[in-house]
Design a protein around this motif. Structure first.
Motif: not given
Length: 217
Positions: A31-38, A46-50, A61-62, A64-75
């Motif tokens: 999962v992590k390897a595939m998502l690392d490609l994007v 705001e990037s939408r995933f289906l 879930s992965e 969401l983890i990455r998105k919330l990490n960005v939220v935490e870093f920025k806000f």
């Protein structure tokens, strides 16, 4: 009543499910390897995933983890901005699964993960309105359905997805679209363009009045 323990690390629920549905979950490393490609997309709030065969949420879930990490870093300095952008992040995650229990587990998994992060982050300042709104988002965005024929496997009603756009600060505009038309018009599993509007897609089947993001539930 005993709590059901779900092993999210397991790739198989049963041999019967493999035979009947070809169900084998992707493990965390892949999962992590595939998502690392994007990676750049997983880190855009705001990037939408289906995920059209979301299982119980390994990919989502992965994301969401990455998105919330960005939220935490920025806000991290503003609870209101953290909440607002976390809402945007979660509203951009969509999933479908042909098995009802998978869709239920996926929603519960994402809600539990968010709630733990949110309440740990803000403690007694955390708002139940936020958690209820996130639950409502997940109920609308993670659906039981067949992504091949675009319907619910039992009722055969069409899959309907909601588009959520943040407007005028903290107000949200919801529009509902038929999943089949989204796919047929775009010729790919992409819901909406970067401006938040379906490109060359039929009009929504329903629109809703603007509402504060903490009140959508």
């Amino acid at each position: 009543m005993e709590e059901t323990i779900i092993n999210y690390d397991s790739q198989v629920k049963s041999k019967k499910r493999i035979a009947d549905f070809g169900e084998v979950f992707t493990n965390e490393r892949e999962v992590k390897a595939m998502l690392d490609l994007v990676k750049h997309e997983t880190e855009r709030i705001e990037s939408r995933f289906l995920e059209p065969a979301c299982g119980n949420g390994n990919f989502l879930s992965e994301v969401l983890i990455r998105k919330l990490n960005v939220v935490e870093f920025k806000f991290s300095k503003s609870q209101v901005e953290w909440e607002r952008n976390a809402f945007v992040a979660i509203s951009s995650i969509y999933g479908v699964d042909i098995l009802e229990d998978n869709s239920v587990e996926c929603r519960e998994r994402l809600l539990k993960f968010f709630s733990q992060i949110y309440l740990k982050r803000f403690g007694t300042n955390g708002k139940m309105e936020m958690i209820r709104s996130v639950k409502y988002l997940l109920d609308r965005n993670i659906l039981w359905g067949d992504a091949l024929d675009f319907t619910n496997p039992i009722t055969k009603k069409p899959i309907i997805f909601s588009e959520w756009n943040m407007i005028n600060g903290n107000m949200v505009k919801r529009r509902d679209f038929v999943f089949k038309f989204l796919v047929e018009k775009t010729h790919q599993f992409t819901l909406f363009n970067d401006e938040g509007n379906p490109a060359a897609i039929d009009e929504p089947i329903k629109e809703f009045p603007l509402i504060h993001f903490l009140k959508i539930y």
